[in-house]
Design a protein around this motif. Structure first.
Motif, PDB file in Angstrom:
ATOM      1  N   ALA A  71       0.828  -1.204   0.000  1.00 23.44           N
ATOM      2  CA  ALA A  71       0.000   0.000   0.000  1.00 23.44           C
ATOM      3  C   ALA A  71       0.867   1.260   0.000  1.00 23.44           C
ATOM      4  O   ALA A  71       0.580   2.229  -0.720  1.00 23.44           O
ATOM      5  N   LYS A  72       1.928   1.237   0.779  1.00 24.33           N
ATOM      6  CA  LYS A  72       2.820   2.402   0.831  1.00 24.33           C
ATOM      7  C   LYS A  72       3.503   2.635  -0.512  1.00 24.33           C
ATOM      8  O   LYS A  72       3.583   3.777  -0.996  1.00 24.33           O
ATOM      9  N   ALA A  73       3.992   1.559  -1.123  1.00 21.11           N
ATOM     10  CA  ALA A  73       4.660   1.697  -2.418  1.00 21.11           C
ATOM     11  C   ALA A  73       3.692   2.178  -3.492  1.00 21.11           C
ATOM     12  O   ALA A  73       4.038   3.016  -4.337  1.00 21.11           O
ATOM     13  N   LEU A  82      -4.234   8.945   0.098  1.00 22.94           N
ATOM     14  CA  LEU A  82      -4.271   7.930   1.150  1.00 22.94           C
ATOM     15  C   LEU A  82      -3.770   6.596   0.595  1.00 22.94           C
ATOM     16  O   LEU A  82      -3.881   6.345  -0.610  1.00 22.94           O
ATOM     17  N   PRO A  83      -3.229   5.739   1.461  1.00 25.89           N
ATOM     18  CA  PRO A  83      -2.813   4.417   0.987  1.00 25.89           C
ATOM     19  C   PRO A  83      -4.024   3.622   0.495  1.00 25.89           C
ATOM     20  O   PRO A  83      -5.121   3.749   1.030  1.00 25.89           O
ATOM     21  N   HIS A 110      -8.043   5.180  -4.348  1.00 25.82           N
ATOM     22  CA  HIS A 110      -8.998   6.270  -4.552  1.00 25.82           C
ATOM     23  C   HIS A 110      -8.258   7.562  -4.904  1.00 25.82           C
ATOM     24  O   HIS A 110      -7.133   7.797  -4.453  1.00 25.82           O
ATOM     25  N   ASP A 111      -8.931   8.376  -5.721  1.00 25.78           N
ATOM     26  CA  ASP A 111      -8.472   9.739  -6.030  1.00 25.78           C
ATOM     27  C   ASP A 111      -7.054   9.746  -6.595  1.00 25.78           C
ATOM     28  O   ASP A 111      -6.137  10.384  -6.062  1.00 25.78           O
ATOM     29  N   SER A 124     -11.361   8.387  -9.958  1.00 24.83           N
ATOM     30  CA  SER A 124     -11.984   8.408  -8.630  1.00 24.83           C
ATOM     31  C   SER A 124     -11.695   7.136  -7.855  1.00 24.83           C
ATOM     32  O   SER A 124     -11.454   7.178  -6.643  1.00 24.83           O
ATOM     33  N   GLU A 125     -11.728   6.005  -8.544  1.00 29.16           N
ATOM     34  CA  GLU A 125     -11.434   4.723  -7.885  1.00 29.16           C
ATOM     35  C   GLU A 125     -10.852   3.761  -8.903  1.00 29.16           C
ATOM     36  O   GLU A 125     -11.354   3.653 -10.024  1.00 29.16           O
TER      37      GLU A 125
END
Length: 274
Positions: A71-73, A82-83, A110-111, A124-125
Motif C-alpha cells: 500500500a505504501k509503495a 491515502l494508501p 482512490h483519487d 476516482s477509484e
C-alpha cells in the motif's frame, strides 16, 4: 417358636439393628469424581488449539506486513492522498513470500490524480486484481504476470475535463452534454463513448436533441470532441478495453500482462504524451 410382637421392627431399630439391604447401602463406599484429572486434559487441549492457530496467526502477520508495504509503495507511485486497500489472497502467504511471488493480490485505490495534462481526468477509484505479483530486489518496481482493472471516472471530473456538463445518456454507451447557447439557453447533445488505443476515451457521433446547432456551436463541439481524453497514471502494461456508462460516471475496463508499478509511472506517461 417366636411370636410376632407389635413394634418388633421398631425395637430392633432402637437397639441399633438394621435390615441387610439398608446396611449394605451404607457400607458401600462413595466414589467422588476426581476433578483434578480433568484439568491436565483441558490444558493439553488448549495447548493443541494454540499450536494449531499459531501458523494462522503468523501467516496473517506476514500478510499484514506485505499488504502495508504494498500500500505504501502504491501510494508513492500513484501519488494518492491515502494508501490504497490491499488484500493478499490465498493461504499460506508465508510460502508465497518465500517463493518471491504472490499468487493473487487485490488493490483498491482512490483519487488518483492526473497531473501534467491540459485536460486532466482523475481516477476516482481504481480496482485491481493482480495475479503472480513479484517485486524487484531493490524494491524499485513490482510486476504482475497478468492483471484486470476497473477505473471509475465521475461525471463531474469528465465535465471538468471537457468543459461541458456531462451526464448519462438515454442508451448504454451514451452520455449527454449540455451546450450553452446565446441568451442563456442550452442545447442537449448526445455522444457515444468508446475506448481507443493509448488508453484514451473518445466521444463520437454527437447528435443534437431537438434541432440543429448554430454554426458556432457546432464548431465548439467539434473542437471539444475531436481529441480523445488521455487516461493518465495508469500502471504500465494495462490496456483500456472498453468503457461503459453508469448513473454516476464512466467505468473504464483494463486488462494486461506484465503489468508494472513504479514511482516514475506519472513521469513516463507525461513524456510519452508529449
Amino acid at each position: 417358636m417366636r411370636r410376632f410382637q407389635p413394634g418388633h421392627a421398631d425395637h430392633d431399630h432402637e437397639h441399633g439393628y438394621e435390615h441387610d439391604d439398608e446396611r449394605g447401602r451404607h457400607d458401600q463406599p462413595r466414589y467422588e469424581p476426581r476433578r483434578g484429572r480433568r484439568r491436565p486434559a483441558a490444558l493439553v487441549g488448549a495447548a493443541l488449539v494454540a499450536l494449531a492457530l499459531l501458523p494462522v496467526a503468523v501467516d496473517r502477520a506476514v500478510a499484514a506486513r506485505i499488504e502495508s508495504r504494498t500500500a505504501k509503495a502504491f501510494q508513492e507511485g500513484m501519488d494518492t492522498p491515502l494508501p490504497p486497500e490491499v488484500q493478499v489472497r490465498g493461504f499460506p502467504v508465508v510460502t508465497q513470500a518465500a517463493s518471491g511471488t504472490l499468487r493473487h493480490v487485490d488493490i483498491t485505490a482512490h483519487d488518483i490524480p492526473a497531473r501534467g495534462a491540459d485536460r486532466p481526468l482523475p481516477v476516482s477509484e481504481l480496482s485491481l486484481r493482480l495475479d503472480g505479483l513479484t517485486k524487484a530486489d531493490d524494491d524499485s518496481e513490482a510486476r504482475a504476470r497478468s492483471a484486470e482493472a476497473t477505473a471509475f471516472l465521475s461525471y463531474e471530473d469528465v465535465s471538468n475535463a471537457l468543459g461541458l456538463e456531462i451526464a448519462q445518456g438515454g442508451r448504454p454507451g451514451q452520455v449527454r452534454a449540455a451546450v450553452p447557447m446565446p441568451f442563456g439557453e442550452e442545447a442537449g447533445v448526445t455522444t457515444t463513448v468508446s475506448a481507443v488505443s493509448g488508453n484514451r476515451i473518445a466521444f463520437r457521433d454527437f447528435t443534437v436533441d431537438g434541432g440543429a446547432l448554430p454554426a458556432a456551436g457546432g464548431a465548439i463541439l467539434d473542437k471539444v470532441f475531436e481529441r480523445p481524453i488521455q487516461l493518465r497514471n495508469i500502471p504500465d502494461g494495462l490496456r483500456l478495453r472498453s468503457v461503459t456508462t453508469t448513473a454516476d460516471g464512466l467505468d473504464a475496463h483494463f486488462s494486461g500482462r506484465s503489468v508494472t508499478f513504479r514511482p516514475e509511472n506519472a513521469a513516463t506517461d507525461d513524456a510519452r504524451e508529449s
